[in-house]
Design a protein around this motif. Structure first.
Motif, PDB file in Angstrom:
ATOM      1  N   ASN A  23       0.850  -1.189   0.000  1.00  0.00           N
ATOM      2  CA  ASN A  23       0.000   0.000   0.000  1.00  0.00           C
ATOM      3  C   ASN A  23       0.887   1.240   0.000  1.00  0.00           C
ATOM      4  O   ASN A  23       1.377   1.674   1.045  1.00  0.00           O
ATOM      5  CB  ASN A  23      -0.922  -0.007   1.217  1.00  0.00           C
ATOM      6  CG  ASN A  23      -1.975   1.084   1.145  1.00  0.00           C
ATOM      7  OD1 ASN A  23      -1.865   2.014   0.345  1.00  0.00           O
ATOM      8  ND2 ASN A  23      -3.002   0.984   1.975  1.00  0.00           N
ATOM      9  N   LEU A  82      -3.885  10.345   7.201  1.00  0.00           N
ATOM     10  CA  LEU A  82      -3.064  10.415   5.995  1.00  0.00           C
ATOM     11  C   LEU A  82      -3.788  11.213   4.917  1.00  0.00           C
ATOM     12  O   LEU A  82      -4.983  11.024   4.682  1.00  0.00           O
ATOM     13  CB  LEU A  82      -2.765   9.013   5.473  1.00  0.00           C
ATOM     14  CG  LEU A  82      -1.586   8.254   6.099  1.00  0.00           C
ATOM     15  CD1 LEU A  82      -1.543   6.831   5.557  1.00  0.00           C
ATOM     16  CD2 LEU A  82      -0.270   8.967   5.813  1.00  0.00           C
ATOM     17  N   TYR A 131       0.625   4.528   2.387  1.00  0.00           N
ATOM     18  CA  TYR A 131       1.247   4.621   3.712  1.00  0.00           C
ATOM     19  C   TYR A 131       2.694   5.105   3.633  1.00  0.00           C
ATOM     20  O   TYR A 131       3.267   5.525   4.641  1.00  0.00           O
ATOM     21  CB  TYR A 131       1.180   3.275   4.424  1.00  0.00           C
ATOM     22  CG  TYR A 131      -0.218   2.931   4.868  1.00  0.00           C
ATOM     23  CD1 TYR A 131      -0.814   3.579   5.943  1.00  0.00           C
ATOM     24  CD2 TYR A 131      -0.956   1.970   4.195  1.00  0.00           C
ATOM     25  CE1 TYR A 131      -2.105   3.271   6.343  1.00  0.00           C
ATOM     26  CE2 TYR A 131      -2.255   1.658   4.590  1.00  0.00           C
ATOM     27  CZ  TYR A 131      -2.826   2.316   5.658  1.00  0.00           C
ATOM     28  OH  TYR A 131      -4.112   2.022   6.042  1.00  0.00           O
ATOM     29  N   TRP A 132       3.291   5.025   2.440  1.00  0.00           N
ATOM     30  CA  TRP A 132       4.672   5.482   2.277  1.00  0.00           C
ATOM     31  C   TRP A 132       4.742   6.889   1.672  1.00  0.00           C
ATOM     32  O   TRP A 132       5.725   7.601   1.869  1.00  0.00           O
ATOM     33  CB  TRP A 132       5.434   4.518   1.370  1.00  0.00           C
ATOM     34  CG  TRP A 132       5.572   3.156   1.961  1.00  0.00           C
ATOM     35  CD1 TRP A 132       4.811   2.049   1.683  1.00  0.00           C
ATOM     36  CD2 TRP A 132       6.516   2.742   2.946  1.00  0.00           C
ATOM     37  NE1 TRP A 132       5.219   0.982   2.428  1.00  0.00           N
ATOM     38  CE2 TRP A 132       6.274   1.370   3.220  1.00  0.00           C
ATOM     39  CE3 TRP A 132       7.545   3.387   3.624  1.00  0.00           C
ATOM     40  CZ2 TRP A 132       7.018   0.651   4.138  1.00  0.00           C
ATOM     41  CZ3 TRP A 132       8.297   2.667   4.543  1.00  0.00           C
ATOM     42  CH2 TRP A 132       8.022   1.312   4.790  1.00  0.00           C
TER      43      TRP A 132
END
Length: 272
Positions: free
Chosen positions: A108, A189, A111-112
Motif C-alpha cells: 500500500n 493520511l 502509507y509510504w
C-alpha cells in the motif's frame, strides 16, 4: 599590332590578397559580413534583410533582442505553452500507475507517500510525495485533479511563463502540506494534488484582484467558484479542507508577489 594574350600566357590581373573565412581559415571567400566586415564562407553566412551576417554578429543581435513578455511578466514560449502542465500531469499519472502496480503485490504505497502530521518531521519527503499520490480506492480523485490542472494550466502557464508557473505550483503544494500539518488530525493520511490546485485557484483570484484590468471582469465568477469548492471541502467527508485552505492562501500570496514585482519592474522601465 600585337593581339592581347589570354590564359596562362596573358598578363596577370592584380586582385589583391585573397580573403579567407574568419572562422575557417582554409576556405577562401569573397563575401563579408554586412555589420562588421569580416569575411565569411558559405557555412558561416546567415542571410539578413540586406547582405549576410557572420556568426558573431548573429549572436550579438540575438543577445540584444528583448524577450517577448506577456502582460503577467512571463516569457512567451516559442514551443508548447503547456509543457510544465503536461509534465505535471504525466508525473501524477505515473505515480498513480506505480501505486497501482505496488498494490498488485500487496504494497500500500499510500502509507509510504501520504502525509500525516505525526510523521511530517521524521519523514519530510512526504510533504512533496503526498502532492503527487492519489486515492487508490477512488480513481475520480486523480481524474478530477488532473482535469482541473489542465484547465488552470491553460489559463496560467502561458501568461506566467514556465518558471513562474512551476514556482507557483510547488509553492502551493507545499502550502497545502503545511495546512495539513498544522490543522489535520495527527494520524490522518492525506494524499492528492488538491493543495496545489487550490493554489492555482488563488492565483487566478489574485490576478482578478490585482492583475491587468482585463482580468477583473471575471472576479465574481472566480469568487463564487472558489467559495463552492471551499464549502464542498468542509461538508463532504474524506476531503482535506486543511490542504485546500493552505494551498489557496499560498497560491494567492505567491501570485500577489509576482504581480507586485512585475508592476515595480514596469515602473522602473524594465521588462522583467
Amino acid at each position: 599590332m600585337d593581339q592581347p594574350g589570354y590564359g596562362v600566357n596573358g598578363p596577370q590581373q592584380n586582385r589583391g590578397p585573397q580573403l579567407v573565412c574568419a572562422w575557417h581559415h582554409d576556405r577562401p571567400t569573397g563575401v563579408t559580413c554586412q555589420r562588421c566586415g569580416r569575411p565569411v564562407c558559405g557555412q558561416c553566412q546567415t542571410q539578413a534583410a540586406v547582405g549576410v551576417h557572420c556568426p558573431a554578429c548573429m549572436r550579438e543581435g540575438q543577445a540584444q533582442q528583448r524577450a517577448v513578455r506577456t502582460p503577467l511578466g512571463g516569457t512567451a514560449a516559442n514551443s508548447n505553452p503547456m509543457l510544465v502542465t503536461w509534465t505535471l500531469i504525466g508525473i501524477n499519472v505515473g505515480v498513480y500507475a506505480l501505486m497501482w502496480l505496488l498494490q498488485l503485490v500487496n504494497i500500500n504505497a499510500t502509507y509510504w507517500l501520504g502525509l500525516a502530521p505525526v510523521v511530517a518531521f521524521d519523514e519530510p519527503w512526504r510533504i512533496v510525495t503526498s502532492g503527487f499520490a492519489h486515492s487508490m480506492s477512488n480513481p475520480a480523485h486523480l481524474l478530477l485533479n488532473m482535469y482541473t490542472l489542465w484547465i488552470f494550466g491553460r489559463m496560467l502557464e502561458g501568461g506566467l511563463g514556465r518558471a513562474r508557473f512551476l514556482i507557483l505550483y510547488f509553492a502551493s503544494m507545499l502550502g497545502g502540506s503545511i495546512g495539513v500539518i498544522l490543522l489535520s488530525p495527527a494520524y490522518t493520511l492525506t494524499v492528492g494534488a488538491s493543495g496545489a490546485i487550490f493554489g492555482l485557484f488563488g492565483a487566478v483570484l489574485a490576478i482578478a484582484l490585482w492583475g491587468p484590468r482585463q482580468h477583473r471582469s471575471n472576479l465574481t465568477t472566480i469568487v463564487v467558484l472558489i467559495g463552492i469548492n471551499v464549502v464542498f471541502g468542509f461538508i463532504v467527508p474524506g476531503i482535506s479542507w486543511q490542504g485546500h485552505l493552505g494551498g489557496l492562501i499560498t497560491g494567492t500570496a505567491v501570485m500577489a508577489v509576482i504581480l507586485f514585482l512585475r508592476k515595480r519592474a514596469v515602473r522602473n522601465g524594465r521588462r522583467g
